[in-house]
Scaffold this motif. Structure first.
Motif, mmCIF file in Angstrom:
data_model
loop_
_atom_site.group_PDB
_atom_site.id
_atom_site.type_symbol
_atom_site.label_atom_id
_atom_site.label_comp_id
_atom_site.label_asym_id
_atom_site.label_seq_id
_atom_site.Cartn_x
_atom_site.Cartn_y
_atom_site.Cartn_z
ATOM 1 N N HIS A 196 0.720 -1.032 0.000
ATOM 2 C CA HIS A 196 -0.140 0.110 -0.288
ATOM 3 C C HIS A 196 0.838 1.627 0.090
ATOM 4 N N GLY A 197 1.677 1.143 0.751
ATOM 5 C CA GLY A 197 2.782 2.276 0.558
ATOM 6 C C GLY A 197 3.633 2.809 -0.849
ATOM 7 N N ILE A 198 3.404 1.481 -1.782
ATOM 8 C CA ILE A 198 4.020 1.986 -2.858
ATOM 9 C C ILE A 198 3.545 2.026 -3.780
ATOM 10 N N TYR A 199 1.440 1.300 -4.143
ATOM 11 C CA TYR A 199 0.825 1.304 -4.794
ATOM 12 C C TYR A 199 -0.435 2.171 -4.336
ATOM 13 N N GLY A 200 -0.729 2.280 -2.821
ATOM 14 C CA GLY A 200 -2.209 1.967 -2.892
ATOM 15 C C GLY A 200 -2.595 1.301 -2.730
ATOM 16 N N PRO A 201 -4.627 1.210 -2.695
ATOM 17 C CA PRO A 201 -5.218 0.031 -2.474
ATOM 18 C C PRO A 201 -4.327 -0.975 -4.004
ATOM 19 N N VAL A 202 -4.497 -2.093 -3.274
ATOM 20 C CA VAL A 202 -4.232 -3.019 -4.881
ATOM 21 C C VAL A 202 -5.740 -4.391 -4.956
ATOM 22 N N THR A 203 -5.471 -4.940 -5.989
ATOM 23 C CA THR A 203 -6.845 -5.658 -6.182
ATOM 24 C C THR A 203 -5.784 -6.927 -5.909
ATOM 25 N N LEU A 244 -7.554 -2.755 0.297
ATOM 26 C CA LEU A 244 -7.768 -3.162 -1.135
ATOM 27 C C LEU A 244 -8.723 -2.350 -2.308
ATOM 28 N N THR A 245 -9.366 -2.795 -2.854
ATOM 29 C CA THR A 245 -9.695 -2.178 -4.062
ATOM 30 C C THR A 245 -10.882 -3.166 -3.706
ATOM 31 N N ASN A 246 -12.047 -2.406 -4.648
ATOM 32 C CA ASN A 246 -13.408 -3.409 -4.872
ATOM 33 C C ASN A 246 -13.586 -4.583 -6.029
ATOM 34 N N SER A 247 -12.114 -4.826 -6.689
ATOM 35 C CA SER A 247 -12.506 -5.331 -7.868
ATOM 36 C C SER A 247 -11.413 -6.891 -7.125
ATOM 37 N N SER A 248 -11.770 -7.624 -5.886
ATOM 38 C CA SER A 248 -10.623 -8.394 -5.992
ATOM 39 C C SER A 248 -11.312 -9.858 -6.465
ATOM 40 N N ILE A 249 -11.213 -11.005 -6.325
ATOM 41 C CA ILE A 249 -11.903 -12.274 -6.674
ATOM 42 C C ILE A 249 -11.168 -13.798 -5.825
ATOM 43 N N HIS A 250 -11.302 -14.259 -5.453
ATOM 44 C CA HIS A 250 -11.406 -16.036 -5.156
ATOM 45 C C HIS A 250 -11.511 -17.149 -6.195
ATOM 46 N N ALA A 251 -10.706 -17.723 -6.652
ATOM 47 C CA ALA A 251 -10.988 -18.978 -6.606
ATOM 48 C C ALA A 251 -11.078 -20.161 -6.240
ATOM 49 N N GLY A 298 -5.497 -1.909 -12.956
ATOM 50 C CA GLY A 298 -4.811 -1.693 -12.047
ATOM 51 C C GLY A 298 -3.147 -2.833 -11.268
ATOM 52 N N PRO A 299 -2.787 -2.125 -10.283
ATOM 53 C CA PRO A 299 -2.006 -3.009 -9.443
ATOM 54 C C PRO A 299 -2.761 -4.061 -9.194
#
Length: 400
Positions: A196-203, A244-251, A298-299
Motif C-alpha cells: 500500500h505504501g508503494i501502490y495504494g490499494p491493490v486488487t 484493497l480495491t473493490n475488484s478482488s476475486i476468490h477462485a 490496476g496493480p
C-alpha cells in the motif's frame, strides 16, 4: 649478560629477515588439485541433491542484512504460523518449498509453454532468505514481516523494465517484485500493508478453498485485539485498513459456511467468488475470463493457498478440503493470467509435516513458484495489446 643480549639481537634480526622473505607475495598462486582438475575437465554445477538449500539453486543472500543486495525478483520466506486455526506447521513451509525445488535449477528452467527460461532472461533473481519472525508474539511478528517486505520492496531494482507497473507506483519508480514463501495465510496482511505504501490499494486474486474474509471472533477483550487477526480473518482487517480495491476475486472456494451471511460479508469486503465446481460448468478458459474481467488493469497481487488443490495433489496443509483443483488446472489458470500488472505473489499454508514421503506437496509448491517467476518475467516476442500476452505465451509450444 651483554653477550647473550647481543646474541639474542642477532637471532631476532635473522628471524625477522627470514619472515620478510616468506611474507613476499609470489608471482603466481599455485592451483589446488581440484582447481587443476576443473581446469582440465570443466566446472560442474551442483547436482539436484547437492549444494546449499536455496530455491532452485538460485544465488542466496540474507538480503535484510545486506543493504547492497539488488534484485529484480526476490524469493523471500516468511516462516510464520501462529494464527493457524487447525493444524500448525506452516512455519516450515519456506524450508519445505526450497527442498521441493531441488530438481529445479537455473540451467534447466526452460518451459515449452512460455518458450523461455526466466533464470537466463537477463533479470536478477535472488533467494533473499527468511524474515526473522517472533514465534511467540503475533503483533511483533506482523510488524517484522511488514518492515522486512517494505525494506526489500524499496530497494533499487537491479534491472530496469521488469514489466509495465512503473506508472502504477505512487512514486513513479520501478520496484522489485517479491515472491513470498509462507507461512500461514496471515502473512498477506503485512505484505498488503507494505504494498500500500508503494501502490495504494491493490486488487487481490485469491486462490483458496476458504474465503478468509470472516469477521474477527466475537468476545475478544480489549488487551487482546491482536487475536482478531487470524489466517481466516486477515482480509477483513485489510479491508478495514483500506488496503484493497473493490475488484478482488476468490477462485477455488469450496469450504463450508455458517450461512449466506458469510457470503454477504465477503461481498462487502470487495470480493467476487468463483467456486471449485464452476470449472465443471465454464472450464479453465471460463475461469480465466472471469478473473481477468474482474481485476482490470490496476496493480494486482496474487495469493495462492496450497489448499486450493485437492488433498490428493497437496495433502500437506493445515486445513485440507476435499474436491479441489488438480495441479494441471491451477497451472493452466495461472498461465492464462499472464499480462496482468502483478506487483507480487505468495504461496502459503504448506506444512511439510503432513506431506507424503515423496514430498508431493513441496514439489508441487516449488513448481508453482517457478510459474510465478515465469509470469513476472515473460515478455511477448512482439509488443501487443495487454490481452494478447497470454495468447503468445500459450502458442510458444505450437511450433513443435
Amino acid at each position: 649478560m651483554l653477550f647473550p643480549v647481543a646474541l639474542l639481537g642477532v637471532v631476532l634480526a635473522a628471524v625477522a629477515h627470514e619472515g620478510h622473505v616468506h611474507d613476499a607475495t609470489p608471482d603466481t598462486v599455485p592451483e589446488t588439485e581440484f582447481q587443476s582438475w576443473v581446469a582440465k575437465y570443466g566446472k560442474q554445477e551442483d547436482l539436484p541433491f547437492s549444494g546449499p538449500l536455496s530455491f532452485s539453486h538460485l544465488p542466496y543472500a540474507k538480503c535484510l542484512e545486506e543493504p547492497d543486495a539488488k534484485f529484480s525478483v526476490a524469493v523471500l520466506g516468511m516462516p510464520f504460523d501462529t494464527t493457524t486455526s487447525y493444524r500448525p506447521g506452516a512455519r516450515f513451509g519456506p524450508f519445505g518449498i526450497r527442498a521441493g525445488s531441488r530438481r529445479q535449477r537455473p540451467g534447466r528452467g526452460y518451459v515449452l509453454h512460455y518458450g523461455f527460461n526466466p533464470y537466463v532472461s537477463g533479470k536478477t533473481i535472488l533467494d533473499c532468505g527468511d524474515v526473522p519472525i517472533s514465534p511467540v508474539h503475533n503483533g511483533l511478528a506482523l510488524d517484522q514481516m511488514e518492515v522486512a517486505y517494505a525494506d526489500l520492496l524499496r530497494r533499487p531494482i537491479a534491472n530496469e523494465e521488469i514489466d509495465r507497473t512503473r506508472s502504477l507506483a505512487l512514486d513513479g519508480v520501478e520496484h522489485p517484485r517479491i515472491v513470498t514463501l509462507g507461512g500461514d495465510h496471515t502473512i498477506v496482511l503485512p505484505i498488503l500493508r507494505a504494498l500500500h505504501g508503494i501502490y495504494g490499494p491493490v486488487t487481490v486474486i485469491h486462490f483458496d478453498a476458504h474465503l478468509d474474509t470472516w469477521p474477527a471472533p466475537p468476545g475478544i477483550p480489549a488487551p487482546y485485539e491482536a487475536a482478531e487477526i487470524t489466517h481466516g480473518t486477515f482480509f477483513t482487517s485489510a479491508y478495514k485498513e483500506g488496503l484493497l480495491t473493490n475488484s478482488s476475486i476468490h477462485a477455488g472456494i469450496r469450504c463450508k459456511f455458517t450461512g449466506m451471511e458469510d457470503l454477504e460479508h465477503d461481498v462487502e469486503m470487495g470480493f467476487a467468488l468463483i467456486t471449485t465446481d464452476d470449472i465443471d460448468d465454464v472450464g479453465v478458459e471460463g475461469i480465466i475470463k472471469k478473473i481477468r474481467d474482474r481485476v482490470g488493469s490496476g496493480p494486482v497481487y496474487l495469493s495462492l493457498d496450497i489448499d486450493v488443490l485437492d488433498p490428493a495433489f497437496a495433502p500437506a496443509t493445515g486445513t485440507p478440503e476435499a474436491g479441489g483443483y488438480t495441479t494441471r488446472e491451477v497451472k493452466r489458470i495461472l498461465r492464462g493470467l499472464i499480462g496482468l500488472n502483478f506487483v507480487g505473489f505468495d504461496i502459503v499454508e504448506v506444512a511439510p509435516a503432513y506431506d507424503t514421503n515423496a514430498e508431493t506437496t513441496a514439489t508441487v509448491a516449488a513448481d508453482i513458484v517457478h510459474e510465478f517467476i515465469s509470469m513476472l518475467l515473460f515478455e511477448p516476442k512482439e509488443k501487443t495489446a495487454e490481452s494478447d500476452f497470454r495468447v503468445q505465451a500459450g502458442r510458444n509450444g505450437d511450433e513443435l
